[in-house]
Scaffold this motif. Structure first.
Motif, PDB file in Angstrom:
ATOM      1  N   ILE A 129       7.558   2.170 -17.284  1.00 53.35           N
ATOM      2  CA  ILE A 129       9.031   1.136 -16.672  1.00 53.35           C
ATOM      3  C   ILE A 129       8.202   0.110 -15.868  1.00 53.35           C
ATOM      4  N   LEU A 130       8.855  -0.999 -16.214  1.00 53.26           N
ATOM      5  CA  LEU A 130       7.686  -1.836 -15.278  1.00 53.26           C
ATOM      6  C   LEU A 130       8.491  -2.253 -14.590  1.00 53.26           C
ATOM      7  N   LEU A 131       9.420  -1.752 -13.236  1.00 48.50           N
ATOM      8  CA  LEU A 131      10.531  -2.372 -12.143  1.00 48.50           C
ATOM      9  C   LEU A 131       9.614  -4.311 -11.850  1.00 48.50           C
ATOM     10  N   VAL A 132      10.089  -5.040 -11.788  1.00 47.24           N
ATOM     11  CA  VAL A 132       9.654  -6.386 -10.682  1.00 47.24           C
ATOM     12  C   VAL A 132      11.106  -6.641 -10.000  1.00 47.24           C
ATOM     13  N   LEU A 133      10.828  -6.328  -8.974  1.00 41.09           N
ATOM     14  CA  LEU A 133      11.401  -7.111  -7.851  1.00 41.09           C
ATOM     15  C   LEU A 133      11.135  -8.298  -7.511  1.00 41.09           C
ATOM     16  N   LEU A 134      12.269  -9.759  -7.636  1.00 43.26           N
ATOM     17  CA  LEU A 134      11.976 -10.958  -7.953  1.00 43.26           C
ATOM     18  C   LEU A 134      12.383 -10.869  -6.172  1.00 43.26           C
ATOM     19  N   ASP A 135      11.667 -12.214  -5.495  1.00 47.08           N
ATOM     20  CA  ASP A 135      11.926 -12.513  -4.660  1.00 47.08           C
ATOM     21  C   ASP A 135      11.973 -13.751  -4.489  1.00 47.08           C
ATOM     22  N   PHE A 136      12.964 -14.348  -5.268  1.00 48.81           N
ATOM     23  CA  PHE A 136      13.014 -15.419  -5.290  1.00 48.81           C
ATOM     24  C   PHE A 136      14.343 -16.314  -6.253  1.00 48.81           C
ATOM     25  N   PRO A 137      14.817 -17.251  -6.077  1.00 50.54           N
ATOM     26  CA  PRO A 137      16.454 -17.234  -6.398  1.00 50.54           C
ATOM     27  C   PRO A 137      16.437 -17.269  -8.028  1.00 50.54           C
ATOM     28  N   ARG A 138      17.809 -16.684  -9.007  1.00 53.75           N
ATOM     29  CA  ARG A 138      17.774 -17.039 -10.185  1.00 53.75           C
ATOM     30  C   ARG A 138      17.508 -18.126 -11.160  1.00 53.75           C
ATOM     31  N   LYS A 139      18.142 -19.597 -10.029  1.00 54.07           N
ATOM     32  CA  LYS A 139      18.088 -20.639 -11.145  1.00 54.07           C
ATOM     33  C   LYS A 139      16.551 -20.805 -10.752  1.00 54.07           C
ATOM     34  N   GLN A 140      15.794 -20.411 -10.859  1.00 49.96           N
ATOM     35  CA  GLN A 140      13.990 -20.551 -11.134  1.00 49.96           C
ATOM     36  C   GLN A 140      13.404 -19.971 -11.754  1.00 49.96           C
ATOM     37  N   LEU A 141      14.315 -18.741 -12.967  1.00 41.84           N
ATOM     38  CA  LEU A 141      14.218 -17.998 -13.849  1.00 41.84           C
ATOM     39  C   LEU A 141      14.272 -19.316 -14.738  1.00 41.84           C
ATOM     40  N   LEU A 142      15.669 -19.375 -14.826  1.00 40.38           N
ATOM     41  CA  LEU A 142      16.409 -20.238 -15.430  1.00 40.38           C
ATOM     42  C   LEU A 142      16.395 -21.917 -15.531  1.00 40.38           C
ATOM     43  N   ARG A 143      15.512 -22.404 -14.704  1.00 38.10           N
ATOM     44  CA  ARG A 143      15.284 -23.952 -15.360  1.00 38.10           C
ATOM     45  C   ARG A 143      13.776 -23.810 -15.663  1.00 38.10           C
ATOM     46  N   ALA A 144      12.989 -25.174 -16.318  1.00 34.68           N
ATOM     47  CA  ALA A 144      12.074 -25.197 -17.010  1.00 34.68           C
ATOM     48  C   ALA A 144      11.142 -25.952 -15.385  1.00 34.68           C
ATOM     49  N   PRO A 145      10.049 -25.072 -15.403  1.00 32.41           N
ATOM     50  CA  PRO A 145       9.070 -25.537 -14.566  1.00 32.41           C
ATOM     51  C   PRO A 145       7.918 -26.780 -14.760  1.00 32.41           C
ATOM     52  N   ASN A 146       8.028 -27.547 -13.463  1.00 31.75           N
ATOM     53  CA  ASN A 146       7.746 -28.996 -13.410  1.00 31.75           C
ATOM     54  C   ASN A 146       5.871 -28.495 -13.235  1.00 31.75           C
ATOM     55  N   PRO A 147       5.222 -29.607 -13.588  1.00 29.54           N
ATOM     56  CA  PRO A 147       4.463 -29.328 -13.416  1.00 29.54           C
ATOM     57  C   PRO A 147       3.732 -30.101 -12.411  1.00 29.54           C
ATOM     58  N   ALA A 165       0.957  -1.260   0.084  1.00 29.32           N
ATOM     59  CA  ALA A 165       0.413   0.040  -0.464  1.00 29.32           C
ATOM     60  C   ALA A 165       0.745   1.310  -0.144  1.00 29.32           C
ATOM     61  N   GLU A 166       2.030   1.589   0.861  1.00 30.41           N
ATOM     62  CA  GLU A 166       2.614   2.467   0.852  1.00 30.41           C
ATOM     63  C   GLU A 166       3.469   2.986   0.081  1.00 30.41           C
ATOM     64  N   MET A 167       3.921   1.718  -1.546  1.00 32.95           N
ATOM     65  CA  MET A 167       4.552   1.498  -1.986  1.00 32.95           C
ATOM     66  C   MET A 167       3.957   2.224  -3.723  1.00 32.95           C
ATOM     67  N   ARG A 168       2.562   1.908  -3.622  1.00 28.41           N
ATOM     68  CA  ARG A 168       1.282   1.929  -4.673  1.00 28.41           C
ATOM     69  C   ARG A 168       2.447   1.052  -5.503  1.00 28.41           C
ATOM     70  N   ALA A 169       2.295  -0.518  -4.591  1.00 30.50           N
ATOM     71  CA  ALA A 169       3.075  -1.362  -5.665  1.00 30.50           C
ATOM     72  C   ALA A 169       1.613  -1.791  -7.290  1.00 30.50           C
ATOM     73  N   PHE A 170       2.372  -2.085  -8.294  1.00 31.74           N
ATOM     74  CA  PHE A 170       1.613  -2.836  -9.033  1.00 31.74           C
ATOM     75  C   PHE A 170       1.414  -4.296  -9.124  1.00 31.74           C
ATOM     76  N   THR A 171      -0.436  -4.397  -9.014  1.00 33.73           N
ATOM     77  CA  THR A 171      -0.731  -5.641  -8.805  1.00 33.73           C
ATOM     78  C   THR A 171      -1.494  -6.226 -10.162  1.00 33.73           C
ATOM     79  N   THR A 172      -1.758  -7.474  -9.702  1.00 35.04           N
ATOM     80  CA  THR A 172      -3.217  -7.456 -10.892  1.00 35.04           C
ATOM     81  C   THR A 172      -4.403  -7.732  -9.934  1.00 35.04           C
ATOM     82  N   PRO A 173      -5.696  -7.321 -10.671  1.00 34.57           N
ATOM     83  CA  PRO A 173      -6.679  -8.115 -10.212  1.00 34.57           C
ATOM     84  C   PRO A 173      -7.431  -9.349  -9.537  1.00 34.57           C
ATOM     85  N   ASN A 174      -8.103  -9.900  -9.169  1.00 38.29           N
ATOM     86  CA  ASN A 174      -8.587 -10.978  -8.582  1.00 38.29           C
ATOM     87  C   ASN A 174      -9.248 -11.124  -9.585  1.00 38.29           C
TER      88      ASN A 174
END
Length: 369
Positions: A187-205, A77-86
């Motif tokens: 400009i959309l600045l996306v702050l990533l709260d997870f390890p970079r290796k998750q960006l590199l590996r293919a997702p496991n369904p 709320a304080e940072m007026r963060a960008f979110t997706t609607p419900n």
């Protein structure tokens, strides 16, 4: 029964202490405090307690995972963060993004983006414009690149949340955003709260909790929260000093996982292209035309606009046009304000080139000497 009750109470106390220590980023032993049971009845009671304890510990760990990996509501709320609607659902329209080679190599993010919406990713070696003012001074060079351009005026930058408290990384981020603000309106600045290796590996369904993997202590610790709350203030200061273009809006998004980062990108592009009346997909070719990088580096331009122009003419033909011809031919495609600015920059450069060349009289007099 008394033994079972006292042991359960001791186990609950131990789980509470274990949870607290895990929040502090410490490792705890899973060995029980008491010695191994000897009698048959004690073994049955011990196994029952262990199974109950493991179930409670797993449930408690899930609660800790959700709490640790989500941005505090007061921060959003304080940072007026960008979110997706419900109940967010993207449109069925295909979007065309100009992306960097580094982005394409992040298979996890690419798969997540393709799975949540219809996209066409056009690859370039880089979509980050060069900045002569920074490249001339190695100490001021920025390593914060643009990952993808979603439209004429909109770009996305990814940055690790954990690096915010680092002075060098944070300074590089603000310098990059300030430089890009003169080429984009949002400009959309996306702050990533997870390890970079998750960006590199293919997702496991088969693993829905992959993006919630816990590594290290609580992500939103005091240093990160303090640095995050300074972002708006520091950007406003750069607006005041004219380092950053005040008309450029920087949106902040806190992504807890790869899937959420992809959702933010899609929603940002939906808003950016909402009022667009031109379908730019046919103008963005798979192959990079000659001179695209040079044209993209012109002050006020970017790779997306350069690709559109060079789909209509060569870079030589564009430079040979009169300013009025360029304005008439490209104002509707890349915007009147942008093409007028490009005309002013090109006219200034051509005048500088003319004054640097010797006149014919000077050249003849130099031959007589």
């Amino acid at each position: 029964m008394t033994y079972l009750s006292s042991t359960l109470a001791l186990l609950c106390d131990r789980q509470s202490l274990s949870s607290f220590i895990q929040l502090r980023g410490k490792k705890v032993s899973a060995e029980p405090l008491s010695s191994q049971p000897n009698s048959f009845s004690e073994k049955i009671a011990h196994n029952t307690i262990a199974q109950t304890g493991l179930s409670a510990q797993a449930q408690n760990q899930d609660l800790l995972s959700q709490a640790d990996r989500s941005a505090p509501l007061d921060l959003l709320a304080e940072m007026r963060a960008f979110t997706t609607p419900n109940n967010w659902k993207p449109s069925s329209a295909e979007h065309t993004y100009l992306v960097s080679l580094d982005f394409i190599q992040q298979r996890g993010l690419v798969r997540a983006l393709e799975s949540c919406s219809a996209v066409r990713l056009v690859e370039r070696d880089s979509v980050t414009p060069s900045n002569p003012a920074l490249s001339s001074d190695p100490s001021k060079q920025s390593s914060v690149d643009i990952s993808l351009i979603v439209g004429l005026h909109s770009a996305v930058v990814f940055f690790p949340l954990a690096a915010l408290p680092t002075h060098t990384a944070c300074t590089a981020l603000f310098m990059a955003l300030s430089a890009y603000s003169w080429r984009f309106s949002s400009i959309l600045l996306v702050l990533l709260d997870f390890p970079r290796k998750q960006l590199l590996r293919a997702p496991n369904p088969d693993n829905d909790t992959q993006n919630q993997e816990l590594e290290g202590p609580c992500a939103y610790g005091p240093p990160v929260l303090k640095a995050a709350r300074r972002i708006r203030r520091d950007l406003a200061l750069r607006d005041g000093t004219n380092e950053k273009r005040a008309e450029c809006a920087v949106e902040l998004a806190f992504a807890d996982g790869v899937g959420e980062a992809a959702m933010f990108v899609r929603e940002f592009s939906e808003l950016a292209l909402k009022e667009s009346v031109v379908d730019y997909a046919p103008y963005i070719g798979e192959d990079e035309p000659e001179g695209e990088r040079d044209l993209a580096d012109v002050e006020g331009m970017n790779a997306f606009c350069a690709a559109i122009i060079l789909r209509c003419c060569t870079v030589g033909e564009f430079l040979d046009m009169m300013p009025e011809q360029r304005a008439e031919g490209f104002a509707d495609l890349i915007g009147k304000e942008r093409i007028e600015h490009v005309n002013a920059v090109l006219s200034e450069r051509m005048q500088a080139m003319d004054t640097s060349l010797p006149s014919s009289s000077d050249f003849l007099s130099s031959l007589d000497e």
